[in-house]
Design an enzyme around this catalytic site. Structure first.
Site, PDB file in Angstrom:
ATOM      1  N   CYS A 279       0.850  -1.198   0.000  1.00  7.69           N
ATOM      2  CA  CYS A 279       0.000   0.000   0.000  1.00  7.69           C
ATOM      3  C   CYS A 279       0.887   1.250   0.000  1.00  7.69           C
ATOM      4  O   CYS A 279       0.832   2.055  -0.908  1.00  7.69           O
ATOM      5  CB  CYS A 279      -0.929  -0.008   1.209  1.00  7.69           C
ATOM      6  SG  CYS A 279      -2.124  -1.350   1.187  1.00  7.69           S
TER       7      CYS A 279
ATOM      8  N   SER B 180      -3.107   3.176  -1.812  1.00  9.12           N
ATOM      9  CA  SER B 180      -4.399   2.928  -1.187  1.00  9.12           C
ATOM     10  C   SER B 180      -4.276   3.139   0.315  1.00  9.12           C
ATOM     11  O   SER B 180      -3.271   2.746   0.908  1.00  9.12           O
ATOM     12  CB  SER B 180      -4.841   1.494  -1.488  1.00  9.12           C
ATOM     13  OG  SER B 180      -6.008   1.144  -0.776  1.00  9.12           O
TER      14      SER B 180
END
Length: 304
Positions: A179, A206
């Site tokens: 991420c 994200s």
């Protein structure tokens, strides 16, 4: 009388301004980001989404594209006071990735990665594994972390000091794609100051705003403090760039309550001043002094 009233009003406004200035900047960034996502974000409801809840229900989100938050670490340590962020656990994870360069949950003191580990505790060729891969440079064999430290000490004004763990040829062997996948470091010289200033951009594809936003901010702020100390620099700005900042559907009521809370004064960050080798830091070498926070939120549902 009118003049006296105006003076009193001005005094009250100034007092309120000073009180606001004492409030945690990180809290205000978080509150404004959440409001923006809730008011102006787009929903993925009804779309084909990968994440799901433990009961198998699709985990939909309200999302905002391209969120950029800036934190001046020289002024304040960006830890939330709306609720507690576990500093030592966040530090433990960042050291697991950046210092131990591990991809095995048995090297962690928490259970946050258990969902993505196999029967041996491995998360595959992800996170710490990628930082530990050694590459050939003209200065010799180094992994990405040692390359960063080498350049900060020897080529501080280089525009090439960065890491990247989103390695496409290894994605099929990662139990979770990274991420927070890239750090770009940039060093500046402030007028009138002898020490150089370390700045960085954290790139994240994200971000689960409730569960992980401040966790990530805190752990990379700690990392910057550590790298600055071992390279004899002072900390500057950390810029957090998030491609997809989202609030999960089951987190919406929690977020709405959380951002109504009154921020408290930001605590003071302490890093053990005796450590000058990055590989000697432990989670016990950090602490926040005067840390007051709102009620903790228990049993946050995590999408998997």
């Amino acid at each position: 009388m009118g003049f006296i009233k105006e003076q009193k009003s001005a005094g009250i406004r100034e007092t309120c301004r000073k009180e606001r200035d004492k409030m945690s900047y990180a809290d205000n960034v978080f509150i404004n980001m959440c409001k923006d996502i809730l008011e102006n974000g787009t929903s993925t409801e009804g779309e084909k989404v990968r994440p799901h809840w433990e009961d198998g229900t699709p985990a939909y989100t309200i999302k905002k594209f391209g969120v950029v938050n800036r934190y001046d670490l020289s002024k304040e340590f960006p830890i939330l006071t709306l609720r507690r962020t576990a500093l030592k656990s966040a530090t433990d994870e960042i050291l697991w990735i950046w210092q131990q360069k591990s991809n095995n949950i048995h090297d962690l003191h928490s259970h946050i990665w258990d969902e993505w580990a196999d029967e041996n505790g491995s998360i595959g060729k992800a996170y710490g594994y990628q930082l530990g891969v050694r590459h050939q440079y003209k200065e010799g064999m180094m992994d990405q972390v040692d390359r960063v430290i080498y350049d900060l000490k020897n080529n501080p004004f280089s525009r090439r000091i960065m890491t990247n763990i989103y390695v496409h040829q290894d994605l099929h062997e990662m139990n979770l794609y990274p991420c927070a996948y890239s750090m770009t470091f940039n060093v500046t010289q402030k007028k009138g100051e002898d020490k150089l200033t370390l700045n960085a951009i954290l790139n994240q594809r994200s971000n689960d705003v409730l569960a992980a936003n401040n966790w990530n901010v805190v752990q990379y702020a700690v990392l910057m403090h550590m790298l600055a100390q071992v390279c004899d620099m002072q900390v500057g700005e950390m810029v957090h760039v998030i491609a997809d900042a989202h609030i999960y559907d089951r987190h919406v009521p929690i977020i709405k309550e959380l951002i109504t809370r009154e921020p408290k004064e930001a605590p003071k960050f302490w890093l053990n001043p005796d450590i000058h080798d990055f590989y000697r830091f432990t989670r016990n070498d950090v602490k926040v002094e005067g840390y007051e926070f709102g009620p903790q939120i228990e049993n946050i549902p995590i999408a998997i």
